[in-house]
Design a protein around this motif. Structure first.
Motif, PDB file in Angstrom:
ATOM      1  N   GLN A 188       0.314 -11.267  -9.232  1.00 14.22           N
ATOM      2  CA  GLN A 188      -0.586 -10.614  -9.017  1.00 14.22           C
ATOM      3  C   GLN A 188      -1.253 -10.503  -7.571  1.00 14.22           C
ATOM      4  O   GLN A 188      -2.032  -9.232  -7.567  1.00 14.22           O
ATOM      5  N   THR A 189      -1.035 -11.733  -7.473  1.00 12.96           N
ATOM      6  CA  THR A 189      -1.728 -12.309  -6.297  1.00 12.96           C
ATOM      7  C   THR A 189      -1.360 -11.776  -4.474  1.00 12.96           C
ATOM      8  O   THR A 189      -2.294 -10.715  -4.297  1.00 12.96           O
ATOM      9  N   LYS A 190      -0.099 -11.479  -4.996  1.00 11.52           N
ATOM     10  CA  LYS A 190       0.996 -10.667  -4.097  1.00 11.52           C
ATOM     11  C   LYS A 190       0.442  -9.629  -4.116  1.00 11.52           C
ATOM     12  O   LYS A 190       0.761  -9.133  -2.856  1.00 11.52           O
ATOM     13  N   GLN A 191       0.589  -8.389  -5.056  1.00  6.59           N
ATOM     14  CA  GLN A 191       0.601  -7.287  -5.658  1.00  6.59           C
ATOM     15  C   GLN A 191      -0.897  -6.650  -4.596  1.00  6.59           C
ATOM     16  O   GLN A 191      -0.761  -5.747  -4.298  1.00  6.59           O
ATOM     17  N   GLY A 192      -1.730  -8.165  -5.067  1.00  3.71           N
ATOM     18  CA  GLY A 192      -2.724  -7.555  -4.080  1.00  3.71           C
ATOM     19  C   GLY A 192      -3.005  -7.476  -2.847  1.00  3.71           C
ATOM     20  O   GLY A 192      -3.576  -7.212  -1.937  1.00  3.71           O
ATOM     21  N   ALA A 193      -2.271  -8.077  -2.516  1.00  2.00           N
ATOM     22  CA  ALA A 193      -2.309  -8.466  -0.239  1.00  2.00           C
ATOM     23  C   ALA A 193      -1.632  -7.579  -0.318  1.00  2.00           C
ATOM     24  O   ALA A 193      -2.277  -7.170   1.186  1.00  2.00           O
ATOM     25  N   ILE A 194      -0.665  -7.304  -0.973  1.00  2.27           N
ATOM     26  CA  ILE A 194       0.506  -5.856  -0.544  1.00  2.27           C
ATOM     27  C   ILE A 194      -0.723  -4.822  -0.317  1.00  2.27           C
ATOM     28  O   ILE A 194      -0.580  -3.632   0.105  1.00  2.27           O
ATOM     29  N   ASN A 195      -1.202  -4.159  -1.665  1.00  2.00           N
ATOM     30  CA  ASN A 195      -2.676  -3.329  -1.263  1.00  2.00           C
ATOM     31  C   ASN A 195      -3.820  -2.880  -0.356  1.00  2.00           C
ATOM     32  O   ASN A 195      -3.658  -2.323  -0.001  1.00  2.00           O
ATOM     33  N   ARG A 196      -4.010  -4.466   0.081  1.00  2.00           N
ATOM     34  CA  ARG A 196      -4.956  -4.529   1.382  1.00  2.00           C
ATOM     35  C   ARG A 196      -4.131  -3.964   2.861  1.00  2.00           C
ATOM     36  O   ARG A 196      -4.974  -3.591   2.686  1.00  2.00           O
ATOM     37  N   ALA A 197      -3.109  -4.692   2.514  1.00  2.00           N
ATOM     38  CA  ALA A 197      -2.508  -4.151   3.805  1.00  2.00           C
ATOM     39  C   ALA A 197      -2.450  -2.928   3.677  1.00  2.00           C
ATOM     40  O   ALA A 197      -2.408  -2.885   5.109  1.00  2.00           O
ATOM     41  N   ARG A 198      -1.825  -2.366   2.833  1.00  3.87           N
ATOM     42  CA  ARG A 198      -1.001  -0.618   3.411  1.00  3.87           C
ATOM     43  C   ARG A 198      -2.447  -0.376   3.374  1.00  3.87           C
ATOM     44  O   ARG A 198      -2.477   0.155   4.018  1.00  3.87           O
ATOM     45  N   GLY A 199      -3.210  -0.589   2.406  1.00  6.37           N
ATOM     46  CA  GLY A 199      -4.959   0.579   2.782  1.00  6.37           C
ATOM     47  C   GLY A 199      -5.251  -0.065   4.576  1.00  6.37           C
ATOM     48  O   GLY A 199      -5.664   1.105   4.312  1.00  6.37           O
ATOM     49  N   ALA A 200      -5.402  -1.384   4.492  1.00 13.96           N
ATOM     50  CA  ALA A 200      -5.865  -1.502   5.417  1.00 13.96           C
ATOM     51  C   ALA A 200      -4.647  -0.950   7.104  1.00 13.96           C
ATOM     52  O   ALA A 200      -5.819   0.112   7.444  1.00 13.96           O
ATOM     53  N   TYR A 201      -3.907  -0.812   6.461  1.00 17.03           N
ATOM     54  CA  TYR A 201      -2.932   0.283   7.626  1.00 17.03           C
ATOM     55  C   TYR A 201      -3.086   1.807   8.146  1.00 17.03           C
ATOM     56  O   TYR A 201      -3.512   2.112   8.313  1.00 17.03           O
ATOM     57  N   SER A 202      -3.672   2.205   6.818  1.00 22.14           N
ATOM     58  CA  SER A 202      -3.395   3.395   6.541  1.00 22.14           C
ATOM     59  C   SER A 202      -4.859   3.955   6.651  1.00 22.14           C
ATOM     60  O   SER A 202      -5.172   4.537   8.025  1.00 22.14           O
ATOM     61  N   GLU A 203      -5.992   3.178   6.578  1.00 27.91           N
ATOM     62  CA  GLU A 203      -7.174   3.500   7.020  1.00 27.91           C
ATOM     63  C   GLU A 203      -7.207   3.458   8.852  1.00 27.91           C
ATOM     64  O   GLU A 203      -7.877   4.355   9.673  1.00 27.91           O
ATOM     65  N   ALA A 204      -6.857   2.021   9.743  1.00 29.01           N
ATOM     66  CA  ALA A 204      -6.412   2.106  10.331  1.00 29.01           C
ATOM     67  C   ALA A 204      -4.608   3.298  11.547  1.00 29.01           C
ATOM     68  O   ALA A 204      -6.327   3.675  12.593  1.00 29.01           O
ATOM     69  N   LEU A 205      -4.700   3.814  10.747  1.00 34.88           N
ATOM     70  CA  LEU A 205      -4.197   5.138  11.347  1.00 34.88           C
ATOM     71  C   LEU A 205      -4.268   6.417  10.866  1.00 34.88           C
ATOM     72  O   LEU A 205      -4.868   6.910  12.605  1.00 34.88           O
ATOM     73  N   ASN A 206      -5.555   6.412  10.043  1.00 36.32           N
ATOM     74  CA  ASN A 206      -6.046   7.369  10.433  1.00 36.32           C
ATOM     75  C   ASN A 206      -7.111   7.435  11.257  1.00 36.32           C
ATOM     76  O   ASN A 206      -8.156   8.314  11.558  1.00 36.32           O
ATOM     77  N   ASN A 207      -7.678   6.466  11.773  1.00 38.72           N
ATOM     78  CA  ASN A 207      -9.121   6.284  12.939  1.00 38.72           C
ATOM     79  C   ASN A 207      -8.257   6.222  14.831  1.00 38.72           C
ATOM     80  O   ASN A 207      -7.836   5.371  14.825  1.00 38.72           O
ATOM     81  N   SER A 208      -8.313   7.410  14.999  1.00 37.91           N
ATOM     82  CA  SER A 208      -7.627   7.767  16.427  1.00 37.91           C
ATOM     83  C   SER A 208      -8.686   7.432  17.162  1.00 37.91           C
ATOM     84  O   SER A 208      -7.909   7.531  18.248  1.00 37.91           O
ATOM     85  N   ASP A 209      -9.943   6.478  16.941  1.00 34.55           N
ATOM     86  CA  ASP A 209     -10.137   5.551  18.597  1.00 34.55           C
ATOM     87  C   ASP A 209     -10.121   4.372  18.262  1.00 34.55           C
ATOM     88  O   ASP A 209      -9.615   4.073  19.176  1.00 34.55           O
ATOM     89  N   HIS A 210      -9.158   3.808  17.488  1.00 25.81           N
ATOM     90  CA  HIS A 210      -8.888   2.480  17.299  1.00 25.81           C
ATOM     91  C   HIS A 210      -7.162   2.842  16.550  1.00 25.81           C
ATOM     92  O   HIS A 210      -7.387   1.601  14.808  1.00 25.81           O
ATOM     93  N   PRO A 211      -6.120   2.922  16.527  1.00 24.26           N
ATOM     94  CA  PRO A 211      -5.089   3.206  15.362  1.00 24.26           C
ATOM     95  C   PRO A 211      -4.471   0.740  15.414  1.00 24.26           C
ATOM     96  O   PRO A 211      -4.240   0.712  16.671  1.00 24.26           O
ATOM     97  N   ALA A 212      -3.468   1.300  14.729  1.00 22.93           N
ATOM     98  CA  ALA A 212      -3.603  -0.043  14.576  1.00 22.93           C
ATOM     99  C   ALA A 212      -1.868  -0.248  14.889  1.00 22.93           C
ATOM    100  O   ALA A 212      -1.272   0.697  14.556  1.00 22.93           O
ATOM    101  N   ASP A 213      -1.715  -1.080  15.247  1.00 27.23           N
ATOM    102  CA  ASP A 213       0.163  -1.603  15.524  1.00 27.23           C
ATOM    103  C   ASP A 213       0.218  -1.885  14.481  1.00 27.23           C
ATOM    104  O   ASP A 213       2.183  -1.257  14.260  1.00 27.23           O
ATOM    105  N   PHE A 214       0.021  -2.745  13.609  1.00 29.69           N
ATOM    106  CA  PHE A 214       0.244  -3.195  12.584  1.00 29.69           C
ATOM    107  C   PHE A 214      -1.221  -3.453  11.681  1.00 29.69           C
ATOM    108  O   PHE A 214      -1.973  -3.678  12.026  1.00 29.69           O
TER     109      PHE A 214
END
Length: 80
Positions: free
Chosen positions: A54-80
């Motif tokens: 569960q700990t690992k799954q929570g970390a994966i969910n947050r990482a994927r969610g954050a990266y997705s949010e950053a990609l959708n933010n054209s002003d500040h795209p993420a590299d990672f």
């Protein structure tokens, strides 16, 4: 100086600092500026996860969610 933008799925200052420190170990601070992009992302697991799975799954969910949010933010795209 080159910039590395890192999406982080938390607003917790200690966790953000840990991410920045980890990336600084790979990308030399003399050459790279590490920019963290914090997002409030739900983990999708209980507040007190039970076990490593569960700990690992929570970390994966947050990482994927954050990266997705950053990609959708054209002003500040993420590299990672």
């Amino acid at each position: 100086m080159k910039q590395v933008r890192v999406a982080v799925g938390t607003q917790n200052p200690c966790k953000i600092t840990a991410v920045k420190d980890a990336f600084s170990a790979t990308f030399p601070p003399e050459e790279y500026e590490i920019i963290t992009l914090p997002y409030s992302i739900p983990s999708g697991v209980p507040d007190q996860p039970f076990g490593d799975s569960q700990t690992k799954q929570g970390a994966i969910n947050r990482a994927r969610g954050a990266y997705s949010e950053a990609l959708n933010n054209s002003d500040h795209p993420a590299d990672f």
